[in-house]
Motif scaffolding. Structure first.
Motif, PDB file in Angstrom:
ATOM      1  N   VAL A 194       1.262  13.571   2.250  1.00 26.67           N
ATOM      2  CA  VAL A 194       0.259  14.541   1.821  1.00 26.67           C
ATOM      3  C   VAL A 194      -0.023  14.406   0.321  1.00 26.67           C
ATOM      4  O   VAL A 194      -1.179  14.496  -0.115  1.00 26.67           O
ATOM      5  N   VAL A 195       1.010  14.185  -0.480  1.00 27.37           N
ATOM      6  CA  VAL A 195       0.824  14.023  -1.927  1.00 27.37           C
ATOM      7  C   VAL A 195      -0.030  12.789  -2.212  1.00 27.37           C
ATOM      8  O   VAL A 195      -0.962  12.827  -3.032  1.00 27.37           O
ATOM      9  N   VAL A 196       0.270  11.681  -1.535  1.00 27.34           N
ATOM     10  CA  VAL A 196      -0.517  10.452  -1.730  1.00 27.34           C
ATOM     11  C   VAL A 196      -1.944  10.658  -1.249  1.00 27.34           C
ATOM     12  O   VAL A 196      -2.906  10.204  -1.880  1.00 27.34           O
ATOM     13  N   TRP A 197      -2.099  11.347  -0.131  1.00 27.88           N
ATOM     14  CA  TRP A 197      -3.444  11.642   0.409  1.00 27.88           C
ATOM     15  C   TRP A 197      -4.271  12.439  -0.592  1.00 27.88           C
ATOM     16  O   TRP A 197      -5.478  12.222  -0.730  1.00 27.88           O
ATOM     17  N   HIS A 198      -3.614  13.351  -1.325  1.00 29.13           N
ATOM     18  CA  HIS A 198      -4.324  14.124  -2.334  1.00 29.13           C
ATOM     19  C   HIS A 198      -4.618  13.313  -3.591  1.00 29.13           C
ATOM     20  O   HIS A 198      -5.615  13.577  -4.280  1.00 29.13           O
ATOM     21  N   SER A 199      -3.764  12.341  -3.916  1.00 28.07           N
ATOM     22  CA  SER A 199      -3.803  11.707  -5.235  1.00 28.07           C
ATOM     23  C   SER A 199      -4.541  10.371  -5.283  1.00 28.07           C
ATOM     24  O   SER A 199      -5.081  10.015  -6.330  1.00 28.07           O
ATOM     25  N   PHE A 200      -4.535   9.614  -4.167  1.00 24.13           N
ATOM     26  CA  PHE A 200      -5.059   8.256  -4.256  1.00 24.13           C
ATOM     27  C   PHE A 200      -6.552   8.181  -4.593  1.00 24.13           C
ATOM     28  O   PHE A 200      -6.987   7.186  -5.186  1.00 24.13           O
ATOM     29  N   PRO A 201      -7.397   9.181  -4.255  1.00 22.88           N
ATOM     30  CA  PRO A 201      -8.824   9.056  -4.621  1.00 22.88           C
ATOM     31  C   PRO A 201      -9.049   8.909  -6.123  1.00 22.88           C
ATOM     32  O   PRO A 201      -9.957   8.184  -6.550  1.00 22.88           O
ATOM     33  N   PHE A 202      -8.244   9.587  -6.943  1.00 21.86           N
ATOM     34  CA  PHE A 202      -8.388   9.446  -8.400  1.00 21.86           C
ATOM     35  C   PHE A 202      -8.135   8.006  -8.834  1.00 21.86           C
ATOM     36  O   PHE A 202      -8.887   7.439  -9.633  1.00 21.86           O
ATOM     37  N   VAL A 203      -7.074   7.408  -8.295  1.00 20.12           N
ATOM     38  CA  VAL A 203      -6.770   6.015  -8.621  1.00 20.12           C
ATOM     39  C   VAL A 203      -7.867   5.096  -8.092  1.00 20.12           C
ATOM     40  O   VAL A 203      -8.308   4.168  -8.784  1.00 20.12           O
ATOM     41  N   MET A 204      -8.330   5.345  -6.888  1.00 18.94           N
ATOM     42  CA  MET A 204      -9.351   4.503  -6.276  1.00 18.94           C
ATOM     43  C   MET A 204     -10.643   4.508  -7.088  1.00 18.94           C
ATOM     44  O   MET A 204     -11.191   3.436  -7.412  1.00 18.94           O
ATOM     45  N   ILE A 205     -11.133   5.696  -7.440  1.00 23.46           N
ATOM     46  CA  ILE A 205     -12.395   5.789  -8.176  1.00 23.46           C
ATOM     47  C   ILE A 205     -12.257   5.178  -9.563  1.00 23.46           C
ATOM     48  O   ILE A 205     -13.151   4.456 -10.048  1.00 23.46           O
ATOM     49  N   THR A 206     -11.126   5.438 -10.230  1.00 18.96           N
ATOM     50  CA  THR A 206     -10.927   4.911 -11.588  1.00 18.96           C
ATOM     51  C   THR A 206     -10.884   3.390 -11.580  1.00 18.96           C
ATOM     52  O   THR A 206     -11.545   2.725 -12.398  1.00 18.96           O
ATOM     53  N   LEU A 207     -10.109   2.819 -10.665  1.00 21.60           N
ATOM     54  CA  LEU A 207      -9.997   1.354 -10.619  1.00 21.60           C
ATOM     55  C   LEU A 207     -11.289   0.712 -10.107  1.00 21.60           C
ATOM     56  O   LEU A 207     -11.657  -0.380 -10.561  1.00 21.60           O
TER      57      LEU A 207
END
Length: 325
Positions: A194-207
């Motif tokens: 759940v934590v990764v599900w909440h957090s990965f979009p920030f990394v995805m959009i930034t990269l």
């Protein structure tokens, strides 16, 4: 300046700038004083600093002040006077074996979530560059929906999905009746999802934004040299994305180290007998369940110091490796 003087200077071939009476060229005159030596970027950061320093500084001051006092429910209700105890709260926390156990769990959980978030976000960022327009929009909207969902809402939805009797996960896997939150490591794994599900979009959009800024000629040259997608990402993209990776790593460390809502909601406040406690939930229990607010404040100060230390070590290691920040 008299015209005869200018004519005489021209006759001698003197091309130096004409100085006024003060002796300083008018065109190159600069302001002097301590304010003139402050770099321009610091002036640009001043408006944000005027807002953020009081906004964060005052709560930190109050947290530090509360941590050196004896302040519980009797003091909060006004029945007992507040007493200064110095570092007594810190010695109590550091002398508690449960604190060290929870600290180890928190560091391991945060490290796993940071790595998993970076891997999932990086893979999705590369995938966005390889798919067509409509699949890309679908993936971006789905990821942003997960990112925009409040932690409480997302955790509650996942609890329905993981429900022992009627959860969709058990229906798909054929494990009806399985309680994912009973075992310590199973519960940590589900919370990490759940934590990764909440957090990965920030990394995805930034990269993804960083990848889009890489010149096509560089990527094309790598393909002409026979490099595959994985090699291009590892040898070409990653070195150019390192400044962005510094940002997302530090943000992920801060977010995952201080995770609270997912653990509290999904494990019912820390799991069976506190087996899934992390520092934020541990501090909450000490402060609001045990009504020892000063002890909870001391744990909060220690968490802040640990975060600052981890971030400083990470940035220092990057500087030693020659990275520009």
């Amino acid at each position: 300046m008299p015209a005869t003087t200018v004519t005489a200077r021209a006759d001698r071939g003197d091309s130096s700038p004409v100085r006024p009476a003060g002796g300083v060229p008018a065109k190159g005159r600069r302001r002097s004083g301590p304010l003139a030596r402050i770099p321009v970027p610091l002036w640009l950061l001043l408006p944000a600093a005027l807002v953020l320093i009081p906004l964060f500084g005052y709560p930190l001051y109050q947290l530090g002040l509360l941590s050196v006092l004896k302040f519980g429910q009797p003091q909060a209700s006004g029945g007992v006077p507040t007493e200064f105890v110095g570092l007594s709260n810190y010695t109590d926390v550091l002398g508690d074996s449960q604190f060290w156990s929870v600290l180890g769990q928190t560091l391991a959980f945060a490290a796993f979530c940071v790595v998993a978030t970076l891997v999932v976000g990086a893979v999705c960022a590369v995938l966005l560059t390889r798919v067509g327009k409509w699949p890309r929009l679908l993936l971006m909207f789905g990821a942003l929906g997960a990112w925009a969902a409040p932690a409480m809402t997302g955790s509650t939805v996942w609890m329905f999905l993981l429900d022992t009797n009627s959860g969709l996960v058990n229906e798909i896997l054929g494990t009806q009746g399985h309680n994912w939150m009973y075992d310590k490591w199973s519960a940590f794994a589900m919370v990490a999802v759940v934590v990764v599900w909440h957090s990965f979009p920030f990394v995805m959009i930034t990269l993804y934004a960083g990848i889009q800024a890489i010149p096509d000629s560089v990527l094309e040259a790598a393909r002409l040299d026979g490099a595959g997608t994985a090699t291009i990402f590892r040898k070409v993209m990653l070195p150019m994305l390192r400044p962005l990776l510094v940002i997302v790593v530090i943000q992920s460390i801060i977010w995952d180290f201080k995770v609270f809502t997912q653990i509290y909601v999904m494990t019912g406040g820390g799991g069976i007998a506190g087996q899934n406690l992390v520092l934020n939930v541990y501090a909450y229990q000490k402060a609001f369940v045990a009504e020892n607010y000063s002890l909870g404040a001391a744990i909060g100060v220690l968490m802040t110091l640990i975060l600052l230390a981890v971030t400083a070590v990470y940035i220092r290691s990057l500087r030693r490796s020659g990275e520009e920040l």
